[in-house]
Write a protein that holds these residues in place. Structure first.
Motif, PDB file in Angstrom:
ATOM      1  N   LEU A  36      30.339  38.339  88.384  1.00  0.00           N
ATOM      2  CA  LEU A  36      29.466  37.167  88.204  1.00  0.00           C
ATOM      3  C   LEU A  36      30.187  35.870  88.520  1.00  0.00           C
ATOM      4  O   LEU A  36      29.635  34.975  89.148  1.00  0.00           O
ATOM      5  CB  LEU A  36      28.949  37.105  86.759  1.00  0.00           C
ATOM      6  CG  LEU A  36      27.927  38.145  86.324  1.00  0.00           C
ATOM      7  CD1 LEU A  36      27.605  37.971  84.849  1.00  0.00           C
ATOM      8  CD2 LEU A  36      26.649  38.027  87.154  1.00  0.00           C
ATOM      9  N   GLN A  37      31.428  35.770  88.084  1.00  0.00           N
ATOM     10  CA  GLN A  37      32.088  34.463  88.130  1.00  0.00           C
ATOM     11  C   GLN A  37      32.857  34.228  89.424  1.00  0.00           C
ATOM     12  O   GLN A  37      33.068  33.094  89.816  1.00  0.00           O
ATOM     13  CB  GLN A  37      33.036  34.313  86.935  1.00  0.00           C
ATOM     14  CG  GLN A  37      32.255  34.323  85.636  1.00  0.00           C
ATOM     15  CD  GLN A  37      33.127  34.129  84.430  1.00  0.00           C
ATOM     16  OE1 GLN A  37      34.120  34.835  84.278  1.00  0.00           O
ATOM     17  NE2 GLN A  37      32.764  33.204  83.573  1.00  0.00           N
ATOM     18  N   LEU A  44      25.721  31.335  91.767  1.00  0.00           N
ATOM     19  CA  LEU A  44      25.194  31.058  90.434  1.00  0.00           C
ATOM     20  C   LEU A  44      25.495  29.619  90.024  1.00  0.00           C
ATOM     21  O   LEU A  44      24.729  28.997  89.300  1.00  0.00           O
ATOM     22  CB  LEU A  44      25.765  32.037  89.419  1.00  0.00           C
ATOM     23  CG  LEU A  44      25.259  33.474  89.601  1.00  0.00           C
ATOM     24  CD1 LEU A  44      26.014  34.436  88.702  1.00  0.00           C
ATOM     25  CD2 LEU A  44      23.770  33.566  89.317  1.00  0.00           C
TER      26      LEU A  44
ATOM     27  N   ILE B 239      27.140  32.191  82.941  1.00  0.00           N
ATOM     28  CA  ILE B 239      28.429  32.854  83.117  1.00  0.00           C
ATOM     29  C   ILE B 239      28.962  32.612  84.525  1.00  0.00           C
ATOM     30  O   ILE B 239      30.086  32.155  84.711  1.00  0.00           O
ATOM     31  CB  ILE B 239      28.297  34.367  82.845  1.00  0.00           C
ATOM     32  CG1 ILE B 239      27.972  34.596  81.372  1.00  0.00           C
ATOM     33  CG2 ILE B 239      29.579  35.096  83.234  1.00  0.00           C
ATOM     34  CD1 ILE B 239      27.665  36.027  81.014  1.00  0.00           C
ATOM     35  N   GLY B 240      28.109  32.903  85.496  1.00  0.00           N
ATOM     36  CA  GLY B 240      28.553  32.808  86.888  1.00  0.00           C
ATOM     37  C   GLY B 240      28.978  31.403  87.256  1.00  0.00           C
ATOM     38  O   GLY B 240      29.970  31.202  87.964  1.00  0.00           O
ATOM     39  N   SER B 241      28.244  30.420  86.734  1.00  0.00           N
ATOM     40  CA  SER B 241      28.554  29.049  87.136  1.00  0.00           C
ATOM     41  C   SER B 241      29.891  28.580  86.577  1.00  0.00           C
ATOM     42  O   SER B 241      30.409  27.549  86.990  1.00  0.00           O
ATOM     43  CB  SER B 241      27.431  28.104  86.700  1.00  0.00           C
ATOM     44  OG  SER B 241      27.377  28.038  85.301  1.00  0.00           O
ATOM     45  N   GLY B 242      30.442  29.362  85.619  1.00  0.00           N
ATOM     46  CA  GLY B 242      31.766  29.008  85.106  1.00  0.00           C
ATOM     47  C   GLY B 242      32.869  29.277  86.109  1.00  0.00           C
ATOM     48  O   GLY B 242      33.929  28.666  86.075  1.00  0.00           O
ATOM     49  N   LYS B 247      33.754  25.052  83.424  1.00  0.00           N
ATOM     50  CA  LYS B 247      33.415  23.648  83.587  1.00  0.00           C
ATOM     51  C   LYS B 247      34.128  22.785  82.568  1.00  0.00           C
ATOM     52  O   LYS B 247      34.016  21.561  82.606  1.00  0.00           O
ATOM     53  CB  LYS B 247      31.899  23.461  83.418  1.00  0.00           C
ATOM     54  CG  LYS B 247      31.102  24.172  84.499  1.00  0.00           C
ATOM     55  CD  LYS B 247      29.619  24.081  84.222  1.00  0.00           C
ATOM     56  CE  LYS B 247      28.846  24.879  85.258  1.00  0.00           C
ATOM     57  NZ  LYS B 247      27.422  24.989  84.897  1.00  0.00           N
ATOM     58  N   ASN B 273      31.870  31.470  78.617  1.00  0.00           N
ATOM     59  CA  ASN B 273      32.169  31.784  80.011  1.00  0.00           C
ATOM     60  C   ASN B 273      31.903  30.609  80.928  1.00  0.00           C
ATOM     61  O   ASN B 273      32.639  30.366  81.873  1.00  0.00           O
ATOM     62  CB  ASN B 273      31.324  32.965  80.471  1.00  0.00           C
ATOM     63  CG  ASN B 273      32.028  34.268  80.230  1.00  0.00           C
ATOM     64  OD1 ASN B 273      32.904  34.643  81.002  1.00  0.00           O
ATOM     65  ND2 ASN B 273      31.696  34.938  79.142  1.00  0.00           N
ATOM     66  N   GLU B 274      30.821  29.915  80.631  1.00  0.00           N
ATOM     67  CA  GLU B 274      30.479  28.785  81.491  1.00  0.00           C
ATOM     68  C   GLU B 274      31.540  27.691  81.391  1.00  0.00           C
ATOM     69  O   GLU B 274      31.897  27.065  82.374  1.00  0.00           O
ATOM     70  CB  GLU B 274      29.110  28.224  81.090  1.00  0.00           C
ATOM     71  CG  GLU B 274      28.583  27.220  82.093  1.00  0.00           C
ATOM     72  CD  GLU B 274      27.306  26.548  81.646  1.00  0.00           C
ATOM     73  OE1 GLU B 274      26.784  26.914  80.581  1.00  0.00           O
ATOM     74  OE2 GLU B 274      26.846  25.649  82.359  1.00  0.00           O
ATOM     75  N   GLY B 277      35.323  29.823  82.125  1.00  0.00           N
ATOM     76  CA  GLY B 277      35.474  30.633  83.321  1.00  0.00           C
ATOM     77  C   GLY B 277      36.085  32.001  83.069  1.00  0.00           C
ATOM     78  O   GLY B 277      36.231  32.452  81.929  1.00  0.00           O
TER      79      GLY B 277
END
Lengths: 651, 371
Positions: A36-37, A44, B239-242, B247, B273-274, B277
């Motif tokens: 995901l990350q 995302l 989560i993914g955007s982390g 951030k 997570n955001e 990361g």
């Protein structure tokens, strides 16, 4: 049996397996997080930005428009619209009636609106009410929490300081409609959006690309309930996401004089017509007023349908600019053209008098002078002064229409002046070839006679007449009419100066041509026998010509019928064109009063206050000089009451 | 006196309380970050009550670890199970409805969720049972009947509240314990087969509509992105955007703009997570792993079998919560209401973990003291 410790040892194996399973499970979690990350992170991340950040347009303030003496004519004022974003519209049963109450809308209005827009994306805002007032605005803002999905959008709308005055000239802006969108996109190769404002008339249209400015954008954070707040990019989380300030549109200084505008507008009160004043040395337009007019402010504030209907159903057509979008027979104001032709072509000279008996037989037809008994022996000056038809007809008789057309063209008649305003008409100066093309018929010599006194096919617009007289006054130079003095940015730096644009410069062969014609025009106002003697005003030293144009081709008896007894739509147009001061001309003014019956009765009184305003403001020394001159000549005393004998009106 | 205190402290096993504190610390900061902007909902002060809960839980842990002997746990095992069982019955009779389920009991100012306590009650009862009844035997199917009932009855009671997540959790704790208690591989395989069949039947007949919907949503969250798939998608986006480094603290946009519902309970891991990361999450996962592996190690190094089974049960409580929560938040499991231990907001859970930590510390200490 095992001992306790042995029991634990026996199970150590399973404990180890559990430990490994746990490690594997967390390995799985980390793998997923990596997916995901890292693998999908960028994507995302973009999602998360789009999720919350909305790019909203920050409207560029439109440039202001000033008069030549830097008086503000057009300004920006904010306008607020109430909008609904269906996506965020929660608790509809409560929110909708609440909003309807605030905006004093009929119940169900909003439901219907929502239904109508049901198939568009729910994040697209729907305008509920345009141009809400401050009270409504305050209520919506303060009840924000109870009105999920409702917000207020700010636009900039235009305020035209003098409302109807010069509306046609200034024009208006309004939203681009669905059908206009492709047209404008193509025209400006610019990606307009539905609802963008664009100049659609007058200067606003013509100078739109300067006035418009460049819209900026700002990023607004929108939470899942539609509440918005300004996004402040302090943490540099998102590179490349920056607000962009709008660039204000350029300011425009027009050549228009506000005081003259107001004078012209007032003078046209109760009349239908137009006024143009041109600076003869530059072609700058000083005045341009058409009545009836409209209030251009209405268009940028969400046009009231009733107001719009009243405009388009009005038979007088307030949306038409009578200065440039209408042409008409110039009538007697055309006579100087014939006079110039006669002198330049050596058909007549200063001393060649023509006897006017009141009518002229040509072919099988009789042509009448407006004066039944005739003018008797008539010179060029007298013919102009007293507007003798027969003199000019006899002059024109000796040549053809094409020669006449040549001189009309030299004065700028019968073609577009090229003023920077949309939808200008060209008028018409007929030629033999034109008639053949148009009707497939030969030119009849008799028609030349009609044309020589500004009738028959001859058509001109008010602005053309003003220009033609400017040419007579300045000695043959045609300047393209200018509306814009300069365009400058918000710092005041001039980015686009406008210079006089000389279109043609005709040198008259005969040194007497201009002298005689001007003399005749001067006497129209300054000789007791002149057709507009009683309209000469004070200190103006005007030279001009009255004109009365038949709207319907009248038979002989109709010509002599009292105009004010006819039905409105059959009454003659009254025209008056003048320049001043006679000795040192500066400005030319043309006035059309539709169905005003006569040039001297209806149009000349409009010229007078406009000219007076001009003289006092721009030529105060000349004005005083003129007053002094008139005193010496003893002509400065205008009649106490301007009761003018009716027969003088007919020319 | 002083010397004996020093001697006591030297033998005292701080690792569990330390680990408990470390995760809590990360958790409370994260909670603060997730809720600080939600002033209008009154959530921005939540971290304070979480601190109070943690203080109470830690105090409880210390008290439990000092005054109780693991033998006492063994003695009160069935009693503790019985009390929590009784509370579960009370929930059915007079429970408070919250979030669409009947989970809560109100005793004056105290509001509790007996299903939380049942996890520990079950672990104790199973430890007691397995340490007495043929402790040496490898388990076969028929050995599972009695302990199976001990686990299944409360599990069903919790599921009908309805709280599918906690009910399943009880069964998972049970599974871990019987696996530890040397359930035969053959039996394991047949049980897994049976579970699959049972699962299919359960899906068709035993689940409520909203629970079924969760499973649908899990399979394709984007099919109903604004509806029931909303949480799943928003969680993945968070989560993914982390990305790798996050951030940063207090910078979760998904949380501060409330795109994530319940971001102070079930979805704290997404916020974490955001903001921090992949590397941040690795650190957090490591903290949990240290605790779990230490627990497993403890289970194999005690002298008494009851202690060993109990530690496995408690490991199960921590592990399954953690694993399921992380899995569902990251989109590997359907969304069930399972909080993340020490990270999610919740008093009953924190108290339960406090007691658990106290018990394992007591067990660890007893091992040292009697050496």
């Amino acid at each position: 049996m095992f001992g306790e410790e042995e029991l634990v040892k026996v199970h150590k194996n399973r404990a180890g397996i559990i430990g490994n399973i746990m490690l594997a499970c967390f390995g799985l979690i980390l793998a997923r997080l990596w997916y995901l990350q890292v693998y999908k992170g960028e994507q995302l991340h973009q999602f998360s930005i789009q999720n919350r950040l909305r790019k909203e347009v920050v409207w560029a303030p439109r440039g202001q428009i000033f008069s030549r003496d830097e008086q503000l004519l057009v300004d920006n004022i904010p306008r607020y619209d109430a909008i609904i974003t269906p996506q965020y519209l929660l608790e509809r049963d409560e929110t909708i009636p609440r909003l309807e109450k605030i905006l004093s809308l009929e119940p169900d209005t909003i439901q219907k609106l929502l239904k109508k827009n049901a198939n568009q994306a729910t994040y697209r805002p729907i305008t509920v009410k345009k141009n809400i007032d401050f009270n409504e605005l305050a209520q919506i803002e303060s009840l924000n929490a109870d009105l999920p999905g409702v917000s207020v959008q700010t636009f900039i709308s235009r305020e035209y300081k003098d409302k109807d005055v010069g509306a046609h000239l200034l024009g208006y802006i309004s939203e681009i409609s669905q059908d206009q969108l492709p047209k404008f996109k193509k025209r400006d190769s610019f990606d307009y959006r539905l609802g963008d404002f664009i100049g659609q008339f007058g200067v606003e249209e013509q100078l739109d690309r300067y006035l418009r400015g460049v819209n900026g954008h700002e990023f607004v954070e929108v939470d899942s309930r539609g509440r918005r707040k300004r996004y402040i990019n302090t943490d540099n989380l998102f590179k490349g996401i920056e607000d962009e300030n709008p660039t204000q549109g350029m300011n425009v200084r027009l050549t228009i004089d506000r005081d003259m505008q107001l004078a012209a507008y007032t003078a046209l009160e109760g009349k239908v017509g137009s006024v143009v004043a041109i600076d003869i040395e530059t072609g700058e337009i000083l005045t341009m007023v058409s009545r009836p007019a409209f209030d251009p402010s209405q268009f940028s504030r969400g046009l009231n349908p009733e107001y719009w209907r009243s405009l388009i159903t009005n038979k007088l057509n307030p949306l038409r600019d009578r200065n440039i979008q209408e042409h008409f027979s110039p009538g007697s104001t055309f006579k100087p053209v014939t006079g110039i032709m006669g002198l330049e072509e050596n058909l007549v000279d200063e001393h060649s008098d023509v006897v006017c008996t009141g009518s002229l037989k040509f072919g099988r037809k009789a042509y009448h002078c407006w004066k039944k008994e005739g003018h008797g022996s008539t010179s060029m000056v007298k013919a102009i002064r007293e507007s003798c038809n027969i003199y000019f007809q006899k002059t024109a008789m000796r040549t053809g229409i094409d020669t006449l057309a040549k001189y009309a063209h030299l004065l700028g008649l019968g073609k577009k002046t090229g003023i920077a305003l949309p939808r200008e008409v060209s008028g018409l100066i007929p030629t033999e070839e034109w008639k053949k093309k148009r009707f497939g018929e030969e030119w009849q010599p008799g028609e030349t006679l009609s044309c020589s006194i500004g009738q028959s096919y001859v058509l001109t617009s008010t602005i053309q007449l003003a220009q033609a007289y400017a040419v007579i006054a300045n000695g043959g130079k045609i300047y393209r009419p200018q509306l814009v003095k300069e365009i400058y940015n918000e710092k005041g730096e001039i980015t686009q100066p406008f210079k006089p644009e000389l279109v043609s410069d005709f040198k008259f062969k005969n040194p007497n041509t201009l002298r005689l014609v001007r003399e005749g025009l001067y006497q129209v106002l300054n000789n007791q026998k002149g057709t507009a003697y009683y309209r000469r005003g004070k200190g103006l030293q005007m030279a001009g010509k009255t004109g009365t144009a038949q709207v319907v081709r009248a038979s002989a008896d109709k010509v002599y019928q009292k105009c004010d007894q006819m039905e409105y739509q059959y009454r003659h147009h009254g025209i008056f064109v003048a320049f001043a001061p006679y000795k040192n001309p500066k400005v030319a003014i043309a006035v059309l009063v539709e169905h005003g019956c006569s040039g001297s009765g209806a149009a000349a009184p409009v010229v007078e206050p406009v000219m007076t305003t001009y003289m006092k403001k721009y030529q105060p020394e000349l004005y005083l000089e003129n007053l002094e001159l008139e005193k010496q000549m003893g002509t400065s005393i205008a009649p106490a009451a301007k009761v003018v004998p009716v027969d003088v009106d007919v020319d | 006196m002083y010397q004996s205190l020093v001697a006591y402290l030297k033998r005292y096993d701080f690792s569990f309380i330390g680990s408990f504190f470390a995760i809590f610390l990360v958790g409370v900061l994260n909670l603060y970050s997730a809720t600080h902007s939600q002033t209008h909902d009154g959530l921005h002060m939540l971290y304070r009550s979480q601190i109070i809960w943690w203080l109470m839980a830690t105090a409880t842990a210390i008290i439990v670890s000092i005054i109780f002997n693991p033998k006492t746990f063994e003695r009160v095992s069935y009693f503790a199970y019985g009390v929590t069982f009784f509370l579960l019955i009370l929930v059915i009779i007079m429970g408070d409805v919250g979030m669409g389920a009947q989970r809560w009991l109100n005793f004056g100012p105290i509001r509790m969720q007996p299903s939380e306590f049942m996890k520990l009650g079950l672990a104790m009862a199973l430890a007691r049972y397995f340490s007495r009844v043929h402790p040496e035997r490898e388990l076969v199917l028929k050995d599972l009947i009695v302990p199976g009932l001990i686990a299944a009855i409360p599990a069903v009671m919790v599921i009908i509240q309805p709280d599918l997540g906690t009910g399943m959790l009880l069964l998972l704790i049970f599974s871990m314990v019987i696996f530890y208690k040397r359930l035969k591989w053959k039996t394991i395989i047949s049980l897994i087969m049976a579970a699959l069949v049972g699962g299919v039947l359960m899906y068709n007949f035993g689940l409520r509509e909203y629970q079924r919907k969760r499973i649908h949503t899990f399979i394709d969250p984007y099919a109903d992105a604004k509806g029931s798939g909303y949480n799943a998608i928003q969680s993945e986006i968070a989560i993914g955007s982390g990305r790798l480094f996050g951030k940063g603290f207090k910078n979760s946009s998904q949380a501060s703009l409330q795109y994530l519902p319940e971001n102070h309970t079930d979805f704290v891991f997404a916020i974490f997570n955001e903001e921090h990361g992949f590397f941040g999450s690795m650190f957090l996962v490591l903290l949990y792993l240290i605790l779990f592996l230490r627990l497993i190690w403890l289970a194999s190094s005690v002298q008494r079998f009851y202690d060993s089974v109990l530690v496995i049960g408690i490991t199960g409580i921590f592990f399954w919560h953690t694993f399921i929560n992380m899995s569902m938040v990251s989109g590997m499991m359907p969304i069930v209401g399972i909080p993340l231990p020490m990270m999610s907001y919740g008093g009953s859970a924190m108290m339960t973990y406090g007691v658990c930590i106290g018990m394992v510390t007591a067990i660890s200490n007893s091992r040292n003291f009697f050496n």
